[in-house]
Motif scaffolding. Structure first.
Motif, PDB file in Angstrom:
ATOM      1  N   TYR A   1       5.227  34.167  -1.203  1.00 23.67           N
ATOM      2  CA  TYR A   1       5.654  32.788  -0.961  1.00 23.67           C
ATOM      3  C   TYR A   1       7.161  32.655  -0.728  1.00 23.67           C
ATOM      4  CZ  TYR A   1       1.015  31.105  -2.315  1.00 23.67           C
ATOM      5  OH  TYR A   1      -0.324  30.859  -2.363  1.00 23.67           O
ATOM      6  N   ASN A   2       7.818  33.781  -0.569  1.00 19.18           N
ATOM      7  CA  ASN A   2       9.278  33.786  -0.343  1.00 19.18           C
ATOM      8  C   ASN A   2      10.032  33.063  -1.458  1.00 19.18           C
ATOM      9  OD1 ASN A   2       9.178  35.161   2.209  1.00 19.18           O
ATOM     10  ND2 ASN A   2       8.446  33.247   3.134  1.00 19.18           N
ATOM     11  N   ILE A   3       9.611  33.358  -2.681  1.00 24.23           N
ATOM     12  CA  ILE A   3      10.254  32.785  -3.865  1.00 24.23           C
ATOM     13  C   ILE A   3      11.207  33.830  -4.434  1.00 24.23           C
ATOM     14  CG2 ILE A   3       9.876  31.847  -6.180  1.00 24.23           C
ATOM     15  CD1 ILE A   3       6.993  31.196  -5.247  1.00 24.23           C
ATOM     16  N   PRO A   4      12.460  33.486  -4.655  1.00 24.19           N
ATOM     17  CA  PRO A   4      13.409  34.473  -5.187  1.00 24.19           C
ATOM     18  C   PRO A   4      13.025  34.949  -6.578  1.00 24.19           C
ATOM     19  CG  PRO A   4      14.364  32.272  -5.207  1.00 24.19           C
ATOM     20  CD  PRO A   4      13.091  32.174  -4.431  1.00 24.19           C
ATOM     21  N   THR A   5      13.335  36.200  -6.860  1.00 22.87           N
ATOM     22  CA  THR A   5      13.017  36.784  -8.165  1.00 22.87           C
ATOM     23  C   THR A   5      14.171  36.673  -9.151  1.00 22.87           C
ATOM     24  OG1 THR A   5      13.736  38.955  -7.356  1.00 22.87           O
ATOM     25  CG2 THR A   5      11.394  38.426  -7.154  1.00 22.87           C
ATOM     26  N   ASP A   6      15.326  36.189  -8.686  1.00 26.62           N
ATOM     27  CA  ASP A   6      16.502  36.132  -9.554  1.00 26.62           C
ATOM     28  C   ASP A   6      16.880  34.701  -9.924  1.00 26.62           C
ATOM     29  OD1 ASP A   6      17.227  35.395  -7.013  1.00 26.62           O
ATOM     30  OD2 ASP A   6      19.168  36.433  -7.048  1.00 26.62           O
ATOM     31  N   LYS A   7      15.929  33.746  -9.751  1.00 24.75           N
ATOM     32  CA  LYS A   7      16.198  32.357 -10.108  1.00 24.75           C
ATOM     33  C   LYS A   7      15.121  31.834 -11.050  1.00 24.75           C
ATOM     34  CE  LYS A   7      18.608  31.122  -5.815  1.00 24.75           C
ATOM     35  NZ  LYS A   7      18.718  30.130  -4.727  1.00 24.75           N
ATOM     36  N   THR A   8      15.465  30.780 -11.788  1.00 23.75           N
ATOM     37  CA  THR A   8      14.471  30.100 -12.613  1.00 23.75           C
ATOM     38  C   THR A   8      13.633  29.223 -11.697  1.00 23.75           C
ATOM     39  OG1 THR A   8      16.075  30.003 -14.420  1.00 23.75           O
ATOM     40  CG2 THR A   8      14.105  28.635 -14.625  1.00 23.75           C
ATOM     41  N   VAL A   9      12.319  29.455 -11.686  1.00 25.42           N
ATOM     42  CA  VAL A   9      11.433  28.755 -10.757  1.00 25.42           C
ATOM     43  C   VAL A   9      10.704  27.635 -11.486  1.00 25.42           C
ATOM     44  CG1 VAL A   9       9.549  28.967  -9.106  1.00 25.42           C
ATOM     45  CG2 VAL A   9      11.151  30.868  -9.426  1.00 25.42           C
ATOM     46  N   PHE A  10      10.925  26.406 -11.014  1.00 24.72           N
ATOM     47  CA  PHE A  10      10.301  25.212 -11.578  1.00 24.72           C
ATOM     48  C   PHE A  10       9.199  24.755 -10.629  1.00 24.72           C
ATOM     49  CE2 PHE A  10      14.588  25.472 -13.113  1.00 24.72           C
ATOM     50  CZ  PHE A  10      14.556  25.007 -14.429  1.00 24.72           C
ATOM     51  N   ILE A  11       8.013  24.470 -11.180  1.00 21.41           N
ATOM     52  CA  ILE A  11       6.903  24.052 -10.320  1.00 21.41           C
ATOM     53  C   ILE A  11       6.338  22.718 -10.768  1.00 21.41           C
ATOM     54  CG2 ILE A  11       5.218  25.385 -11.704  1.00 21.41           C
ATOM     55  CD1 ILE A  11       3.661  25.781  -9.003  1.00 21.41           C
ATOM     56  N   TYR A  12       6.076  21.856  -9.790  1.00 25.40           N
ATOM     57  CA  TYR A  12       5.302  20.638 -10.026  1.00 25.40           C
ATOM     58  C   TYR A  12       4.026  20.757  -9.214  1.00 25.40           C
ATOM     59  CZ  TYR A  12       3.365  16.044 -10.000  1.00 25.40           C
ATOM     60  OH  TYR A  12       2.470  15.000 -10.148  1.00 25.40           O
ATOM     61  N   GLY A  13       2.878  20.630  -9.864  1.00 29.21           N
ATOM     62  CA  GLY A  13       1.608  20.694  -9.160  1.00 29.21           C
ATOM     63  C   GLY A  13       0.721  19.535  -9.539  1.00 29.21           C
ATOM     64  N   GLY A  14       0.090  18.913  -8.542  1.00 27.94           N
ATOM     65  CA  GLY A  14      -0.834  17.827  -8.845  1.00 27.94           C
ATOM     66  C   GLY A  14      -0.693  16.660  -7.901  1.00 27.94           C
ATOM     67  N   ASN A  15      -1.027  15.488  -8.408  1.00 25.22           N
ATOM     68  CA  ASN A  15      -1.007  14.281  -7.587  1.00 25.22           C
ATOM     69  C   ASN A  15       0.420  13.889  -7.226  1.00 25.22           C
ATOM     70  OD1 ASN A  15      -2.252  12.040  -6.289  1.00 25.22           O
ATOM     71  ND2 ASN A  15      -1.667  10.744  -8.002  1.00 25.22           N
ATOM     72  N   LEU A  16       0.590  13.482  -5.989  1.00 18.02           N
ATOM     73  CA  LEU A  16       1.888  13.017  -5.507  1.00 18.02           C
ATOM     74  C   LEU A  16       1.721  11.577  -5.045  1.00 18.02           C
ATOM     75  CD1 LEU A  16       2.885  16.231  -3.513  1.00 18.02           C
ATOM     76  CD2 LEU A  16       3.904  15.440  -5.658  1.00 18.02           C
ATOM     77  N   GLY A  17       1.612  10.677  -6.020  1.00 13.89           N
ATOM     78  CA  GLY A  17       1.392   9.272  -5.730  1.00 13.89           C
ATOM     79  C   GLY A  17       2.447   8.407  -6.382  1.00 13.89           C
ATOM     80  N   LYS A  18       2.259   7.113  -6.325  1.00 15.45           N
ATOM     81  CA  LYS A  18       3.220   6.187  -6.915  1.00 15.45           C
ATOM     82  C   LYS A  18       3.415   6.388  -8.418  1.00 15.45           C
ATOM     83  CE  LYS A  18       2.825   2.597  -3.401  1.00 15.45           C
ATOM     84  NZ  LYS A  18       4.163   2.922  -2.853  1.00 15.45           N
ATOM     85  N   PRO A  19       2.365   6.712  -9.194  1.00 15.82           N
ATOM     86  CA  PRO A  19       2.580   6.905 -10.639  1.00 15.82           C
ATOM     87  C   PRO A  19       3.570   8.010 -10.969  1.00 15.82           C
ATOM     88  CG  PRO A  19       0.243   6.633 -10.178  1.00 15.82           C
ATOM     89  CD  PRO A  19       0.927   6.789  -8.851  1.00 15.82           C
ATOM     90  N   GLN A  20       3.763   8.957 -10.053  1.00 14.14           N
ATOM     91  CA  GLN A  20       4.642  10.092 -10.328  1.00 14.14           C
ATOM     92  C   GLN A  20       6.122   9.790 -10.062  1.00 14.14           C
ATOM     93  OE1 GLN A  20       1.422  10.621  -8.857  1.00 14.14           O
ATOM     94  NE2 GLN A  20       0.966  11.033 -11.007  1.00 14.14           N
ATOM     95  N   GLY A  21       6.436   8.624  -9.552  1.00 14.49           N
ATOM     96  CA  GLY A  21       7.838   8.294  -9.323  1.00 14.49           C
ATOM     97  C   GLY A  21       8.511   9.266  -8.367  1.00 14.49           C
ATOM     98  N   ILE A  22       7.972   9.397  -7.173  1.00 15.62           N
ATOM     99  CA  ILE A  22       8.431  10.402  -6.216  1.00 15.62           C
ATOM    100  C   ILE A  22       9.896  10.195  -5.812  1.00 15.62           C
ATOM    101  CG2 ILE A  22       8.030  11.394  -3.935  1.00 15.62           C
ATOM    102  CD1 ILE A  22       5.941  12.095  -6.137  1.00 15.62           C
ATOM    103  N   ASP A  23      10.357   8.953  -5.826  1.00 13.54           N
ATOM    104  CA  ASP A  23      11.771   8.711  -5.489  1.00 13.54           C
ATOM    105  C   ASP A  23      12.698   9.448  -6.457  1.00 13.54           C
ATOM    106  OD1 ASP A  23      11.187   7.123  -3.321  1.00 13.54           O
ATOM    107  OD2 ASP A  23      11.260   5.253  -4.443  1.00 13.54           O
ATOM    108  N   PHE A  24      12.347   9.445  -7.729  1.00 10.79           N
ATOM    109  CA  PHE A  24      13.176  10.149  -8.714  1.00 10.79           C
ATOM    110  C   PHE A  24      13.073  11.659  -8.521  1.00 10.79           C
ATOM    111  CE2 PHE A  24      13.810  12.169 -12.903  1.00 10.79           C
ATOM    112  CZ  PHE A  24      15.106  11.751 -13.149  1.00 10.79           C
ATOM    113  N   LEU A  25      11.896  12.143  -8.218  1.00  9.38           N
ATOM    114  CA  LEU A  25      11.723  13.573  -7.932  1.00  9.38           C
ATOM    115  C   LEU A  25      12.626  13.988  -6.773  1.00  9.38           C
ATOM    116  CD1 LEU A  25      10.407  16.367  -7.916  1.00  9.38           C
ATOM    117  CD2 LEU A  25       8.403  15.365  -6.813  1.00  9.38           C
ATOM    118  N   ILE A  26      12.673  13.186  -5.732  1.00 14.49           N
ATOM    119  CA  ILE A  26      13.538  13.487  -4.583  1.00 14.49           C
ATOM    120  C   ILE A  26      15.010  13.466  -4.994  1.00 14.49           C
ATOM    121  CG2 ILE A  26      14.344  12.592  -2.357  1.00 14.49           C
ATOM    122  CD1 ILE A  26      11.435  11.734  -1.809  1.00 14.49           C
ATOM    123  N   GLN A  27      15.391  12.509  -5.821  1.00 19.93           N
ATOM    124  CA  GLN A  27      16.777  12.454  -6.310  1.00 19.93           C
ATOM    125  C   GLN A  27      17.140  13.731  -7.068  1.00 19.93           C
ATOM    126  OE1 GLN A  27      17.446   8.838  -8.604  1.00 19.93           O
ATOM    127  NE2 GLN A  27      16.295   7.633  -7.106  1.00 19.93           N
TER     128      GLN A  27
END
Length: 400
Positions: free
Chosen positions: A216-242
């Protein structure tokens, strides 16, 4: 006992992993006869179908489209589900006498179905409260408390609570909220019956992790943060983008967002425009592929809109805990998921309207020793509190 489970979710195979299938298998393994009534959306172009699979009876009811459509179609389809389920039960399960009927929210429109089974069979009823609607929609400004829509669904919500002998809530904050806003609910009918799974052993194989990261072309020398699941209004996507934008030049962190929902297009537009070098966006992946990706990451992310007054408790937390991962949650102040995470020492929490606070928590998770300790605590907490066997025993305590 003969157990009836109602869900608008599409349960295709009883051996699939999930908070409901894992629980239903517990009933099967404890010699109960289980009947599942779930939905099949019109867009599948498949009819209502009744079958038996691995010892569990499954009735798939053809309904209207309730996902990936406009609010009007979703609303009409949701209202019609009650009658469609009731007709199917009478047609296919008319000869079965049930002892217990279990159902979850959403939706809140099953009251007539439950009342019918209770009166016909003298059955007990158990609500698994996973969502508090219509207040959650009010919080997100989808409609107002003075609207006809709100008043109708609030009326249906109250009737659902009234017909429920027991209500299993995801956390203490859910119980407190219900009691505060529903004075006719008896406190003795409420208990914590959390989201739960049947956890599998996951071995952290560095070679497999590196292979997945390379794929997946993910670097091995960084801390990898993952969000998985629904991407709807309840998730506050504007804040995620910020948060993604604020960390665009962060050389220590790498972000993966994988999922689908009404706000996916907004995220894709951000990625297309900004082309962040330390973030990747994927549409919903097949379960096995997603799990492999999660297991190659370091920290699980949870996002909820800061405007919520209802205490949500996202089930995606369980996948992170199963993978022995620490959690960083950015949510509203009314849910107690942050309190649970921090008191259990398996992650960190901040409010989802404060980017600088999010970044401070992010920085704390760059330390490998901190992540490893929190990850072990996450797995231990899962096994002690959030197993399907645990939820089964909570429900069955009323019948033994």
């Amino acid at each position: 006992m003969n157990v009836l489970f109602l869900s608008i979710g599409s349960i295709n195979h009883i051996e699939d992993k999930g908070i409901y299938t894992d629980l239903l298998r517990q009933f099967r393994e404890n010699s109960h006869c289980v009947y599942v009534v779930s939905s099949r959306e019109k867009r599948t172009e498949m009819p209502t179908e009744y079958k038996k699979e691995n010892g569990i009876h499954i009735l798939k009811v053809r309904i209207g489209n309730i996902t990936k459509n406009n609010k009007f179609e979703k609303g009409i389809s949701t209202i019609r589900i009650e009658g469609q389920f009731l007709r199917a039960i009478k047609q296919y399960l008319g000869e079965v006498k049930f002892d217990l009927v279990i159902y979850s929210t959403p939706p809140i429109t099953f009251e007539k179905v439950i009342n019918y089974i209770k009166k016909r069979d003298d059955a007990k009823s158990y609500l698994l409260l996973k969502d508090i609607f219509p207040q959650n929609a009010v919080d997100l400004n989808m409609f107002s408390r003075s609207s006809v829509i709100y008043k109708y669904f609030r009326w249906k919500e109250k009737r659902l609570y009234k017909v429920s002998d027991y209500i299993g809530c995801m956390s203490q904050a859910n119980i407190d909220f219900l009691l505060e806003h529903n004075t006719k609910i008896s406190a003795s009918s409420l208990e914590i019956c959390p989201n739960s799974i049947d956890p599998i052993a996951i071995i952290k194989d560095e070679n497999k992790i590196n292979l997945t990261r390379n794929q997946y072309n993910i670097p091995t020398d960084k801390t990898v943060f993952i969000y998985g699941g629904n991407l709807g209004k309840p998730q506050g996507i504007d804040f995620l983008i910020q948060c993604l934008q604020a960390n665009k030049n962060n050389k220590q962190a790498f972000f993966i967002i994988a999922g689908s929902g009404t706000e996916f297009a907004k995220l894709k537009a951000y990625f297309d425009k900004e082309q962040p070098m330390n973030a990747q966006l994927y549409e919903e992946l097949p379960l096995e592929e997603y799990e492999r990706l999660v297991n190659a990451c370091d920290v699980g992310l949870i996002f909820l809109d800061y405007r919520f007054t209802i205490p949500n408790f996202p089930s995606r937390l369980l996948a992170y805990m199963e993978a022995t991962m620490p959690v960083l949650a950015a949510t509203d102040a009314n849910t107690d998921i942050g309190k649970v995470i921090e008191n259990g020492h398996f992650g960190l929490w901040c409010e989802s309207n404060n980017v600088s606070q999010f970044n401070q928590k992010l920085e704390q998770l760059h330390e490998q020793e901190v992540r490893e300790a929190m990850g072990k605590n996450a797995r231990a907490y899962l096994e002690q509190n959030y197993t399907a066997k645990h939820s089964y025993e909570i429900i069955m305590s009323h019948f033994e």
